[in-house]
Write an enzyme that holds these catalytic residues in place. Structure first.
Site, short mmCIF file in Angstrom:
data_model
loop_
_atom_site.label_atom_id
_atom_site.label_comp_id
_atom_site.label_asym_id
_atom_site.label_seq_id
_atom_site.Cartn_x
_atom_site.Cartn_y
_atom_site.Cartn_z
N GLU A 175 -9.19 3.92 -2.27
CA GLU A 175 -7.93 3.74 -2.98
C GLU A 175 -8.16 3.09 -4.35
O GLU A 175 -9.17 2.43 -4.58
CB GLU A 175 -6.97 2.86 -2.16
CG GLU A 175 -6.74 3.39 -0.74
CD GLU A 175 -5.53 2.78 -0.05
OE1 GLU A 175 -4.67 2.20 -0.73
OE2 GLU A 175 -5.48 2.88 1.20
N ASP A 235 -9.20 0.15 2.04
CA ASP A 235 -8.21 -0.24 3.05
C ASP A 235 -8.78 0.12 4.43
O ASP A 235 -8.47 1.18 4.99
CB ASP A 235 -6.90 0.50 2.76
CG ASP A 235 -5.81 0.17 3.77
OD1 ASP A 235 -5.90 -0.87 4.43
OD2 ASP A 235 -4.87 0.99 3.89
N GLU A 253 -10.48 3.64 3.70
CA GLU A 253 -9.60 4.43 2.85
C GLU A 253 -9.98 4.14 1.40
O GLU A 253 -10.02 2.99 0.97
CB GLU A 253 -8.13 4.09 3.12
CG GLU A 253 -7.70 4.52 4.52
CD GLU A 253 -6.20 4.52 4.75
OE1 GLU A 253 -5.49 3.78 4.06
OE2 GLU A 253 -5.76 5.28 5.65
N GLU A 279 -10.40 12.22 7.70
CA GLU A 279 -10.30 13.54 7.09
C GLU A 279 -11.67 14.20 6.94
O GLU A 279 -11.82 15.40 7.18
CB GLU A 279 -9.65 13.42 5.70
CG GLU A 279 -8.22 12.94 5.74
CD GLU A 279 -7.78 12.42 4.39
OE1 GLU A 279 -7.92 11.20 4.14
OE2 GLU A 279 -7.30 13.23 3.57
N ARG A 315 -8.25 3.56 13.43
CA ARG A 315 -7.36 4.69 13.72
C ARG A 315 -6.81 4.68 15.13
O ARG A 315 -5.68 5.16 15.37
CB ARG A 315 -8.11 6.01 13.47
CG ARG A 315 -8.64 6.18 12.06
CD ARG A 315 -7.53 6.17 11.04
NE ARG A 315 -8.05 6.35 9.68
CZ ARG A 315 -7.34 6.13 8.57
NH1 ARG A 315 -6.08 5.70 8.67
NH2 ARG A 315 -7.87 6.31 7.39
N HIS A 318 -4.10 13.90 0.89
CA HIS A 318 -4.26 12.99 2.02
C HIS A 318 -3.05 13.06 2.95
O HIS A 318 -3.19 13.18 4.17
CB HIS A 318 -4.46 11.55 1.53
CG HIS A 318 -4.44 10.53 2.62
ND1 HIS A 318 -5.45 10.43 3.57
CD2 HIS A 318 -3.52 9.58 2.96
CE1 HIS A 318 -5.15 9.46 4.42
NE2 HIS A 318 -3.99 8.93 4.08
N TYR A 340 1.07 5.74 -0.51
CA TYR A 340 0.61 6.91 0.25
C TYR A 340 0.73 8.09 -0.70
O TYR A 340 1.41 9.06 -0.41
CB TYR A 340 1.53 7.04 1.48
CG TYR A 340 1.12 7.97 2.58
CD1 TYR A 340 -0.11 7.87 3.22
CD2 TYR A 340 2.03 8.94 3.04
CE1 TYR A 340 -0.44 8.72 4.27
CE2 TYR A 340 1.71 9.78 4.10
CZ TYR A 340 0.47 9.66 4.71
OH TYR A 340 0.16 10.48 5.76
N GLN A 361 -4.10 2.06 15.20
CA GLN A 361 -3.00 2.58 14.37
C GLN A 361 -2.18 3.64 15.11
O GLN A 361 -0.95 3.64 15.09
CB GLN A 361 -3.60 3.16 13.08
CG GLN A 361 -2.57 3.69 12.08
CD GLN A 361 -3.24 4.33 10.85
OE1 GLN A 361 -4.46 4.36 10.73
NE2 GLN A 361 -2.44 4.83 9.94
N ASP A 396 0.85 -1.19 0.00
CA ASP A 396 0.00 0.00 0.00
C ASP A 396 0.88 1.25 0.00
O ASP A 396 1.81 1.36 0.81
CB ASP A 396 -0.91 -0.01 1.24
CG ASP A 396 -2.08 0.94 1.08
OD1 ASP A 396 -2.40 1.34 -0.06
OD2 ASP A 396 -2.70 1.29 2.10
N THR A 434 -8.86 -5.78 3.95
CA THR A 434 -8.72 -4.87 2.81
C THR A 434 -9.64 -5.42 1.72
O THR A 434 -9.47 -6.55 1.29
CB THR A 434 -7.27 -4.86 2.28
OG1 THR A 434 -6.38 -4.57 3.35
CG2 THR A 434 -7.09 -3.84 1.17
N ARG A 436 1.01 16.55 12.99
CA ARG A 436 2.27 17.28 13.21
C ARG A 436 2.11 18.78 13.06
O ARG A 436 3.03 19.53 13.34
CB ARG A 436 3.34 16.80 12.21
CG ARG A 436 3.92 15.43 12.51
CD ARG A 436 5.04 15.09 11.55
NE ARG A 436 4.57 15.09 10.17
CZ ARG A 436 3.99 14.05 9.58
NH1 ARG A 436 3.81 12.94 10.25
NH2 ARG A 436 3.58 14.13 8.34
N LYS A 486 -4.37 -2.01 10.32
CA LYS A 486 -4.64 -2.10 8.88
C LYS A 486 -4.89 -3.52 8.39
O LYS A 486 -5.62 -3.73 7.42
CB LYS A 486 -3.42 -1.57 8.11
CG LYS A 486 -3.13 -0.12 8.33
CD LYS A 486 -4.05 0.70 7.48
CE LYS A 486 -3.58 2.15 7.43
NZ LYS A 486 -4.45 2.93 6.55
#
Ligand code: MN
Length: 432
Positions: free
Chosen positions: A202, A234, A200, A374, A238, A135, A130, A241, A128, A258, A144, A254
Site C-alpha cells: 500500500e 498492512d 498488503e 491474490e 486471512r 484488488h 480499498y 479475517q 485504510d 501495520t 462472491r 488486521k
C-alpha cells in the site's frame, strides 16, 4: 539540480527528494528530525538551532523534537519554504552556509549507517482504504464470484475502514504471527496461530494541518493537507479475517501490525510523477463521481512498487531476496486527495500526523498483485522461491520488503525519487 554532497547515481534520495524522518544517533542523543540525502541524514535540529531555517519557519521551531507533527501542522506554504531552503543549502551552486562550513557539516551530517529510525509521527488515527480496482475485483471474485466482484458502492466512493494506530510499526520491527479464531469449513471455530498470514502492498500519506470538526476539506484544499507519502505493509491474517469480518469489516485480522517506511516523501517531490489515471467518466464506462469528489488535475502517480521476499533459508545461503510482484501506484482508482476529501466530507476531523493508506495496490496482471491472497489465488497457485521452497502464505522466518521508486530527469540528467523500503520478518506465534 545536483547536490554538492556525493549522492550515488542510483540513490532514491537525491536533492529532488529530501524525505523527512525521525532518527537518533547511535551516540545515544535524543531523536531529532532530519532529511535523507544519498547515504546521509541532514540534522534539521542543528540547522534550526543555528538559525539557518528562521526565514522559512518564520522563527517557529519544529525540528528539535521526536515527531514531525508540529511541522506537519504548519501547512503547505511553510513546507514549501523549508524544502526550497534545504535544496538551496544542499545544492552545488546555492547558499554556501553549509557547503563551505566544515564544522557545521561535521555536526549536521551523519551517515545512515550510524542512525536508528523511528516512527515519523505520533499517529493519532489510522485509516485504510480499498482504492485499487483490480484488488477489489480480485477479492470480490474470490469471495462472491466474477458477476458480483465489485460492490455497487465501489465506483462511487472510496471505501475504507478505521484501522488501529497503536500497532503502526516502523520498518524493521519483527512481526509476531497473530493468534485468533478461525473457522474450518466443516468444523467448529478453533483458536490458534494464523496459518494464512499475508501482506498488503500500500501507499500511505500523512495528514498536514487537518480540519476542524464539522468543516470538511474540499478537493481544492486537499493538497494543503497532504504532507507526504510512505510505503505501508498492512499485514493481514486471512483466516482470522474471513471468520470475523461479517458484518462490520476488518478487526483482529488486521490490527496486530501495520509497518511503514521511515522516510516521508514530500507531496511536492512526487509532482513530476503525476499522471492522469483511469478516467472517472461515463465515456470511459465509469460513473462520474459526485461533485465533492471530482478531481480535474491529474490524480494518479506513476510509482513502481515492488514486493520482495526472502526466507530464513535464503538468507542463510546469502540468496538475494526474490521479487514476487511488481505493481504501480497508477493502479489506484481513488486518489489520496479523494480519500482525504471523502473522509472529512461528513465533518470528521483529520489531524496532523494521521495516517491514511490506499489499500492493496494490484495491477492488471497476476505478477502485479499486491498480496499473497491474490498472487497465489487463495493458495491454489503457490510461488516457488529461488531456494526451491514454495509459498502460499507467509512462513515463520520469512522477510518481506516493499520498495517504491520513480524515475525522471532534469537539465542535469536522470534522477530517481524513492521511498527506500519497509521490511519486517515474521516470527513464530508466542507460546507456540
Ligand atoms: Mn489494507
Amino acid at each position: 539540480m545536483r547536490s554538492f554532497l556525493d549522492v550515488p547515481a542510483d540513490s532514491p534520495f537525491p536533492i529532488q527528494n529530501l524525505p523527512y524522518g525521525v532518527f537518533s544517533r547511535d551516540d545515544g542523543s535524543d531523536p531529532a528530525i532530519g532529511v535523507r540525502i544519498g547515504d546521509q541524514v541532514l540534522d534539521l535540529a542543528v540547522l534550526e538551532e543555528r538559525g539557518l531555517l528562521d526565514a522559512a519557519l518564520k522563527g517557529v521551531r519544529v525540528f528539535n523534537q521526536p515527531t514531525l507533527n508540529a511541522f506537519m501542522a504548519r501547512g503547505r506554504l511553510v513546507w514549501q519554504a523549508v524544502r526550497a531552503r534545504l535544496q538551496d543549502l544542499l545544492s552545488a551552486e546555492g547558499d554556501p552556509a553549509l557547503r563551505e562550513d566544515d564544522e557545521l557539516r561535521d555536526v549536521a551530517l551523519v551517515s545512515v549507517a550510524a542512525v536508528t529510525m523511528h516512527l515519523p509521527a505520533a499517529i493519532g488515527d489510522y485509516t485504510d482504504f480499498y482504492s485499487s480496482r483490480q484488488h477489489a475485483t480480485n477479492v470480490g471474485t474470490m469471495f462472491r464470484g466474477p458477476e458480483k466482484a465489485l460492490m455497487p458502492n465501489w465506483l462511487h466512493l472510496p471505501v475504507g475502514y478505521h484501522g488501529r494506530a497503536s500497532s503502526v510499526l516502523i520498518s524493521g520491527t519483527d512481526i509476531v504471527r497473530p493468534k485468533g479464531q478461525q473457522k474450518p469449513e466443516d468444523a467448529p471455530p478453533l483458536f490458534g496461530p494464523s496459518k494464512l498470514l499475508d501482506i498488503e502492498l500500500e501507499l500511505g500519506f500523512f495528514v498536514g494541518p487537518g480540519n476542524d470538526i464539522g468543516t470538511p476539506i474540499t478537493m481544492a484544499e486537499a493538497p494543503d493537507h497532504i504532507f507526504g507519502f510512505v510505503l505501508v505493509n498492512d499485514w493481514s491474517a486471512r483466516d482470522i479475517q474471513k471468520w470475523e469480518y461479517v458484518p462490520l469489516g476488518p478487526f483482529l485480522g488486521k490490527n496486530f501490525a501495520t509497518s511503514i517506511s521511515p522516510w516521508v516523501v514530500p507531496y511536492d517531490a512526487l509532482a513530476p510523477f503525476r499522471i492522469e489515471g483511469e478516467p472517472q467518466t461515463p465515456e470511459a464506462g465509469n460513473p462520474e463521481p459526485l461533485p465533492y469528489l471530482r478531481q480535474d488535475e491529474p490524480r494518479s502517480l506513476d510509482l513502481t512498487l515492488d514486493v520482495l521476499l526472502d526466507s530464513a533459508a535464503m538468507r542463510e545461503a546469502n540468496t538475494e531476496p526474490a521479487r514476487v510482484a511488481r505493481s504501480n501506484a497508477c493502479y489506484l482508482y481513488w486518489s489520496p486527495e479523494q480519500q482525504l476529501v471523502h473522509h472529512t466530507v461528513n465533518g470528521c476531523n483529520a489531524r496532523p500526523g494521521d495516517l491514511m493508506a490506499s489499500g492493496t495496490i494490484s495491477g492488471e496482471t497476476p505478477d502485479s498483485y499486491g498480496s499473497f491472497l491474490e498472487l497465489t489465488w487463495r493458495g491454489s497457485k503457490p510461488i516457488t522461491l529461488p531456494s526451491g521452497e514454495e509459498r502460499k502464505f507467509l512462513q515463520d522466518g520469512d522477510r518481506v520488503v516493499l520498495t517504491g521508486h520513480a524515475d525522471s530527469e532534469d537539465a542535469d540528467g536522470p534522477y530517481r525519487v524513492g521511498f527506500g523500503e519497509v521490511e519486517g520478518v515474521v516470527r513464530p506465534a508466542r507460546g507456540g
